[in-house]
Write a protein that holds these residues in place. Structure first.
Motif, PDB file in Angstrom:
ATOM      1  N   GLY A   1       0.785  -1.224   0.000  1.00  0.00           N
ATOM      2  CA  GLY A   1       0.000   0.000   0.000  1.00  0.00           C
ATOM      3  C   GLY A   1       0.815   1.271   0.000  1.00  0.00           C
ATOM      4  O   GLY A   1       0.256   2.369   0.147  1.00  0.00           O
ATOM      5  N   TRP A   2       2.133   1.147  -0.175  1.00  0.00           N
ATOM      6  CA  TRP A   2       2.999   2.321  -0.179  1.00  0.00           C
ATOM      7  C   TRP A   2       3.403   2.738  -1.591  1.00  0.00           C
ATOM      8  O   TRP A   2       4.133   3.712  -1.762  1.00  0.00           O
ATOM      9  CB  TRP A   2       4.252   2.049   0.654  1.00  0.00           C
ATOM     10  CG  TRP A   2       4.021   2.109   2.125  1.00  0.00           C
ATOM     11  CD1 TRP A   2       3.175   1.325   2.867  1.00  0.00           C
ATOM     12  CD2 TRP A   2       4.640   3.004   3.051  1.00  0.00           C
ATOM     13  NE1 TRP A   2       3.237   1.674   4.184  1.00  0.00           N
ATOM     14  CE2 TRP A   2       4.118   2.687   4.339  1.00  0.00           C
ATOM     15  CE3 TRP A   2       5.582   4.012   2.930  1.00  0.00           C
ATOM     16  CZ2 TRP A   2       4.520   3.375   5.489  1.00  0.00           C
ATOM     17  CZ3 TRP A   2       5.983   4.695   4.064  1.00  0.00           C
ATOM     18  CH2 TRP A   2       5.459   4.377   5.334  1.00  0.00           C
ATOM     19  N   GLY A   3       2.943   2.037  -2.590  1.00  0.00           N
ATOM     20  CA  GLY A   3       3.397   2.287  -3.948  1.00  0.00           C
ATOM     21  C   GLY A   3       3.031   3.652  -4.501  1.00  0.00           C
ATOM     22  O   GLY A   3       3.767   4.231  -5.292  1.00  0.00           O
ATOM     23  N   LYS A   4       1.882   4.176  -4.103  1.00  0.00           N
ATOM     24  CA  LYS A   4       1.422   5.460  -4.641  1.00  0.00           C
ATOM     25  C   LYS A   4       1.647   6.620  -3.680  1.00  0.00           C
ATOM     26  O   LYS A   4       1.192   7.733  -3.936  1.00  0.00           O
ATOM     27  CB  LYS A   4      -0.062   5.360  -4.994  1.00  0.00           C
ATOM     28  CG  LYS A   4      -0.352   4.395  -6.140  1.00  0.00           C
ATOM     29  CD  LYS A   4      -1.821   4.419  -6.517  1.00  0.00           C
ATOM     30  CE  LYS A   4      -2.097   3.492  -7.695  1.00  0.00           C
ATOM     31  NZ  LYS A   4      -3.531   3.505  -8.097  1.00  0.00           N
ATOM     32  N   LYS A   5       2.332   6.365  -2.587  1.00  0.00           N
ATOM     33  CA  LYS A   5       2.564   7.438  -1.619  1.00  0.00           C
ATOM     34  C   LYS A   5       3.574   8.452  -2.161  1.00  0.00           C
ATOM     35  O   LYS A   5       4.518   8.096  -2.861  1.00  0.00           O
ATOM     36  CB  LYS A   5       3.067   6.866  -0.288  1.00  0.00           C
ATOM     37  CG  LYS A   5       2.021   6.108   0.506  1.00  0.00           C
ATOM     38  CD  LYS A   5       2.548   5.715   1.864  1.00  0.00           C
ATOM     39  CE  LYS A   5       1.535   4.877   2.634  1.00  0.00           C
ATOM     40  NZ  LYS A   5       0.315   5.625   2.965  1.00  0.00           N
ATOM     41  N   THR A   6       3.361   9.698  -1.816  1.00  0.00           N
ATOM     42  CA  THR A   6       4.328  10.749  -2.106  1.00  0.00           C
ATOM     43  C   THR A   6       5.258  10.903  -0.907  1.00  0.00           C
ATOM     44  O   THR A   6       5.035  10.302   0.161  1.00  0.00           O
ATOM     45  CB  THR A   6       3.619  12.077  -2.363  1.00  0.00           C
ATOM     46  OG1 THR A   6       2.964  12.490  -1.140  1.00  0.00           O
ATOM     47  CG2 THR A   6       2.583  11.938  -3.479  1.00  0.00           C
ATOM     48  N   MET A   7       6.290  11.714  -1.048  1.00  0.00           N
ATOM     49  CA  MET A   7       7.189  11.956   0.069  1.00  0.00           C
ATOM     50  C   MET A   7       6.439  12.592   1.231  1.00  0.00           C
ATOM     51  O   MET A   7       6.706  12.295   2.399  1.00  0.00           O
ATOM     52  CB  MET A   7       8.347  12.853  -0.366  1.00  0.00           C
ATOM     53  CG  MET A   7       9.477  12.953   0.642  1.00  0.00           C
ATOM     54  SD  MET A   7      10.307  11.366   0.909  1.00  0.00           S
ATOM     55  CE  MET A   7      10.901  11.560   2.590  1.00  0.00           C
ATOM     56  N   ASN A   8       5.491  13.457   0.926  1.00  0.00           N
ATOM     57  CA  ASN A   8       4.673  14.064   1.986  1.00  0.00           C
ATOM     58  C   ASN A   8       3.863  13.009   2.727  1.00  0.00           C
ATOM     59  O   ASN A   8       3.726  13.057   3.958  1.00  0.00           O
ATOM     60  CB  ASN A   8       3.737  15.121   1.406  1.00  0.00           C
ATOM     61  CG  ASN A   8       4.480  16.385   1.002  1.00  0.00           C
ATOM     62  OD1 ASN A   8       5.562  16.665   1.505  1.00  0.00           O
ATOM     63  ND2 ASN A   8       3.898  17.145   0.097  1.00  0.00           N
ATOM     64  N   ASP A   9       3.314  12.035   1.986  1.00  0.00           N
ATOM     65  CA  ASP A   9       2.557  10.952   2.612  1.00  0.00           C
ATOM     66  C   ASP A   9       3.452  10.137   3.537  1.00  0.00           C
ATOM     67  O   ASP A   9       3.040   9.751   4.649  1.00  0.00           O
ATOM     68  CB  ASP A   9       1.960  10.028   1.551  1.00  0.00           C
ATOM     69  CG  ASP A   9       0.906  10.713   0.692  1.00  0.00           C
ATOM     70  OD1 ASP A   9       0.251  11.646   1.173  1.00  0.00           O
ATOM     71  OD2 ASP A   9       0.768  10.305  -0.489  1.00  0.00           O
TER      72      ASP A   9
END
Length: 263
Positions: free
Chosen positions: A174-182
């Protein structure tokens, strides 16, 4: 598989056999090869062994990852057995009569495991993300370090291949679409929970360290002291004075006096 290995080791080297004097601890070279996630894992295991007062000899190998039975570092060699990663090493050490959390009740042990899971689910993924998914860190640090032991063209192909593998793993968690801010938001959530649990105590469960203390120190201290072109994770940790002081205290107790100079 882990339980079978632990059972085999317990039979061969049970509690009646004292901690051997010739235990070897294998990891990659720190100066020009090891990456943040592996550095954190190695430091967590080292700290756990130090907290138990156990002796070991550090062996640096360029191919430590390939030597490991799980393909991950660190691992220890005890006689004919190779035991890799924190949880199996904890299980083995427990069979030798050393148990950092033996004084905790069942509720406290469940709480400890929950916090360890929090660290593994957030900080470990954050370390993987910043090393392999953040373009600046990958191009300036990760690619060079991961490829340093290989000749051309493997020093380019293997980091690229590993990057694809890590990205696939991040996607599955579930971390594949995270941005650095996320990612930073996740780390803030983790640090806030750890900071509240630690409060003003010496360790997370009072006056004595547990496996959680070793794990948290390994990851927080590695993030604080690893020199990366993107420093947002370290800045988040520094925003929690009791966590930064916790790292300093562990370092002074089990290693050396630290001024948190980046290396």
């Amino acid at each position: 598989m882990t339980s079978l290995v632990s059972q085999a080791v317990s039979v061969e080297l049970g509690p009646q056999v004292p901690w051997p004097e010739n235990v070897s601890f294998y990891q990659p070279y720190e100066s020009d090869q090891i990456l943040l996630p592996d550095c954190a894992n190695c430091l967590a295991v080292k700290t756990f062994l130090h907290m138990n007062g156990l002796n070991f000899l550090v062996e640096l190998r360029t191919n430590a990852e390939e030597m490991s039975p799980s393909g991950r570092v660190p691992f220890i060699q005890v006689g004919a057995f190779l035991i890799s990663e924190l949880d199996p090493i904890i299980a083995f050490v427990n069979t030798k009569g050393f148990n950092l959390s033996e004084n905790l009740n069942e509720i406290q042990r469940s709480e400890m495991r929950a916090y360890m899971s929090l660290v593994e689910n957030i900080l470990v993924n954050a370390e993987l993300y910043i090393c392999w998914c953040e373009d600046t860190v990958y191009s300036q640090v990760t690619k060079k370090r991961h490829g340093s032991i290989h000749p051309w063209p493997l020093n380019h192909l293997l980091p690229w291949k590993r990057r694809q593998e890590i990205k696939s793993r991040m996607k599955s968690t579930g971390w594949g679409k995270k941005t650095m801010n996320d990612v930073c938001d996740e780390v803030i959530t983790c640090c806030q929970a750890l900071s509240e649990r630690l409060d003003r105590q010496k360790f997370f469960f009072g006056e004595k360290p547990t496996e959680l203390d070793a794990l948290v120190f390994g990851h927080l201290y590695s993030i604080l002291t690893t020199n990366l072109p993107v420093t947002r994770l370290a800045e988040i940790i520094r925003g929690y004075p009791n966590l930064a002081e916790f790292c300093r205290r562990i370092d002074e107790t089990y290693y050396r006096e630290s001024d948190f100079e980046e290396v």
